[in-house]
Design an enzyme around this catalytic site. Structure first.
Site, PDB file in Angstrom:
ATOM      1  N   HIS A  82      -9.022   6.860  -4.189  1.00 25.74           N
ATOM      2  CA  HIS A  82      -9.988   5.993  -4.877  1.00 25.74           C
ATOM      3  C   HIS A  82      -9.304   5.339  -6.076  1.00 25.74           C
ATOM      4  CE1 HIS A  82     -14.324   5.233  -6.333  1.00 25.74           C
ATOM      5  NE2 HIS A  82     -13.520   4.689  -7.237  1.00 25.74           N
ATOM      6  N   HIS A  84      -8.480   1.154  -8.061  1.00 28.98           N
ATOM      7  CA  HIS A  84      -8.864  -0.265  -8.193  1.00 28.98           C
ATOM      8  C   HIS A  84      -7.623  -1.057  -8.594  1.00 28.98           C
ATOM      9  CE1 HIS A  84     -13.299   0.412  -8.072  1.00 28.98           C
ATOM     10  NE2 HIS A  84     -12.943   1.610  -8.507  1.00 28.98           N
ATOM     11  N   LYS A  87      -8.200  -4.451 -10.375  1.00 25.34           N
ATOM     12  CA  LYS A  87      -8.655  -4.480 -11.778  1.00 25.34           C
ATOM     13  C   LYS A  87      -7.542  -4.081 -12.756  1.00 25.34           C
ATOM     14  CE  LYS A  87     -13.615  -3.266 -11.342  1.00 25.34           C
ATOM     15  NZ  LYS A  87     -13.889  -2.893  -9.935  1.00 25.34           N
ATOM     16  N   HIS A 234     -19.419   3.730  -3.944  1.00 24.86           N
ATOM     17  CA  HIS A 234     -19.477   4.132  -5.354  1.00 24.86           C
ATOM     18  C   HIS A 234     -20.913   4.603  -5.607  1.00 24.86           C
ATOM     19  CE1 HIS A 234     -15.628   2.253  -6.078  1.00 24.86           C
ATOM     20  NE2 HIS A 234     -15.678   2.563  -7.367  1.00 24.86           N
ATOM     21  N   GLU A 237     -22.886   6.621 -10.604  1.00 26.63           N
ATOM     22  CA  GLU A 237     -21.956   6.775 -11.724  1.00 26.63           C
ATOM     23  C   GLU A 237     -22.766   6.628 -13.012  1.00 26.63           C
ATOM     24  OE1 GLU A 237     -18.583   4.192 -11.408  1.00 26.63           O
ATOM     25  OE2 GLU A 237     -17.607   4.995 -13.196  1.00 26.63           O
ATOM     26  N   ASP A 334      -8.820   6.485  -9.809  1.00 24.40           N
ATOM     27  CA  ASP A 334      -9.750   5.438 -10.224  1.00 24.40           C
ATOM     28  C   ASP A 334      -9.023   4.343 -11.002  1.00 24.40           C
ATOM     29  OD1 ASP A 334     -12.220   4.298  -9.979  1.00 24.40           O
ATOM     30  OD2 ASP A 334     -13.245   5.611 -11.384  1.00 24.40           O
ATOM     31  N   ASN A 335      -9.500   3.958 -12.163  1.00 24.21           N
ATOM     32  CA  ASN A 335      -9.006   2.747 -12.827  1.00 24.21           C
ATOM     33  C   ASN A 335      -7.765   3.006 -13.678  1.00 24.21           C
ATOM     34  OD1 ASN A 335     -12.064   2.688 -12.446  1.00 24.21           O
ATOM     35  ND2 ASN A 335     -11.556   0.531 -12.668  1.00 24.21           N
TER      36      ASN A 335
HETATM   37 ZN   LIG Z   1     -14.110   3.327  -8.601  1.00 20.51          ZN
END
Ligand SMILES: [Zn+2]
Length: 442
Positions: A82, A84, A87, A234, A237, A334-335
């Site tokens: 997972h 991104h 981004k 997603h 959250e 994640d990010n």
């Molecule tokens: Zn995410």
């Protein structure tokens, strides 16, 4: 050029002696493991492939060139399920104004609208891939913001990068958009076209407790069944116990008798349910065959944040309870350096270290290394990735740490990463390479 601490023999075939590997990630019959779940092994590498894995000290290997790892932990290359990539690294031009979830959402939307050309997306995605590769990642699933004009910009770039990185990092992408957009047939047409043309048989969305949630889920499941897609959501959250879209996803999966794989990310509010609600939802998740990925660093950053107030909640889902119920569980990055998470480098060693601290994975089962390796590889349908087995690629992360306390106490910056038996350059890209993209517009 830096290749880490290990002096790998120059010949194509050699023995890695006295490697400690998590027994849960080794396919080699029954292995004796220590209190950390680690087994002491000799790993025979033959022309880039693992020839065999034997208990340490097995005789008859004396002739081959060897490196004695002196009990250092060896892992397979890891799997980040997972992320991104699209981004990543926009923070210098678009920071989160207040560290909140809503701040992240609006900052990214504004940046996407103003700046996400094909060249911009490609440069930042490639930067992230270089980081992940240097840290020892074998496979990545990324979500791609997929709304309006961005669909036609990001997906072709993604498909090019997947081809360019084949053999180094296996890539998968899932479309990301709010579930309310599902009611727009033109949007769903564009999404289905992007996934079938450029994607990986993988469909996804962000689920919220909107009135049209169940109808939208029906459309997504029907689309997935029609095209043979897996699903990646997603989910919840948020710190609001009323956020229970996870239960709606499980109900939809059971209603449609869905046979594909389903991954649910975040599921933060599950850990704030009353015990009987949590147990009911987890039982449905198990029955529906849904796997869950926790994103501990991003959750810790965004959740329970209020200016001037110390956070009381770590933001993560009920991962131990899900695992105990038999749900496949994992953790991921994640990010990275974007408004959803200001830090991060797509380093799964960091993710496991921070995940262990945030989720208290220690003092429980001894197989948590699966959560960044074999389990996400199964979700991504990548057999042979995220584990060590005879006949598999000699793709390893070698460290000097002899147990988990040594492993987690330091960032393992001197690790060696082997791809097909060869030590790769572990130099990380310089942030200055992205400076030309960081002058803020709009
Ligand atoms: Zn995410």
């Amino acid at each position: 050029m830096t290749t880490g601490f290990a002096a790998i023999p120059a010949s194509g075939s050699y023995v890695l002696r006295n490697a400690r590997a998590p027994a849960c990630l080794v396919e080699a019959g029954s292995l004796a493991s220590d209190r950390d779940g680690l087994a002491l092994l000799d790993i025979i590498v033959e022309d880039g492939v693992i020839g065999s894995i034997l208990p340490a000290g097995t005789p008859a290997l004396d002739a081959a060139p060897a490196l004695d790892l002196d009990g250092g932990i060896a892992l397979p290359r890891l799997v980040d399920v997972h992320t991104h990539l699209d981004k990543g690294h926009i923070w210098p031009r678009r920071p989160n104004p207040d560290g909140s979830f809503m701040g992240a959402l609006s900052a990214v939307a504004a940046d996407r609208e103003a700046n996400w050309s094909a060249g911009d997306v490609r440069a930042r995605m490639e930067f992230g891939l270089r980081c992940a590769y240097a840290h020892g990642t074998a496979a990545i699933r990324t979500h791609l913001d997929s709304l309006g004009k961005q669909i036609e910009i990001s997906w072709p770039v993604y498909a090019e990068l997947r081809a360019e990185w084949a053999g180094r990092i296996a890539l998968q992408a899932s479309p990301l958009f709010g579930v309310d957009a599902v009611t727009d047939p033109a949007h769903m047409q564009a999404i289905t076209r992007a996934v079938t043309t450029y994607g990986d048989n993988l469909l996804g969305a962000v689920t919220y407790m909107v009135p049209e949630l169940d109808a939208a889920l029906d459309t997504l499941f029907r689309t997935a069944i029609e095209h043979g897609f897996d699903l990646d959501f997603h989910v919840d959250e948020a710190n609001d116990p009323a956020a229970r879209s996870l239960e709606h996803i499980a109900d939809a999966a059971l209603r449609h008798r869905f046979q594909g794989k389903i991954l649910a990310g975040h599921c933060c509010s599950l850990s704030l349910q009353a015990p009987q609600d949590e147990a009911r939802i987890i039982a449905k998740v198990r029955e529906a065959g849904i796997a869950v990925v926790s994103l501990p660093m991003c959750n810790m950053y965004l959740q329970d944040r209020q200016r001037g107030r110390t956070p009381r909640w770590r933001g993560v889902t009920a991962l131990h309870e899900l695992k105990a119920a038999g749900v496949p569980v994992m953790i991921a990055s994640d990010n990275t350096r974007d408004p959803f998470y200001a830090y991060g480098d797509l380093d799964l060693v960091e993710t496991l270290r921070e995940g262990t601290r945030i989720l208290q994975l220690d003092h429980s089962d001894r197989d948590w290394a699966k959560a960044i390796a074999a389990t996400p590889a199964e979700v991504m349908r990548l057999p042979g990735t995220g584990r060590l087995a005879a006949g598999g690629p000699a793709d390893l992360i070698l460290t000097r740490a002899r147990d988990w306390t040594e492993f987690f106490a330091r960032p393992q910056a001197d690790r060696t990463v082997l791809v097909n038996g060869r030590a790769i350059d572990r130099s990380l890209p310089d942030y200055r390479e992205l400076d030309h993209l960081m002058s803020r517009s709009a």
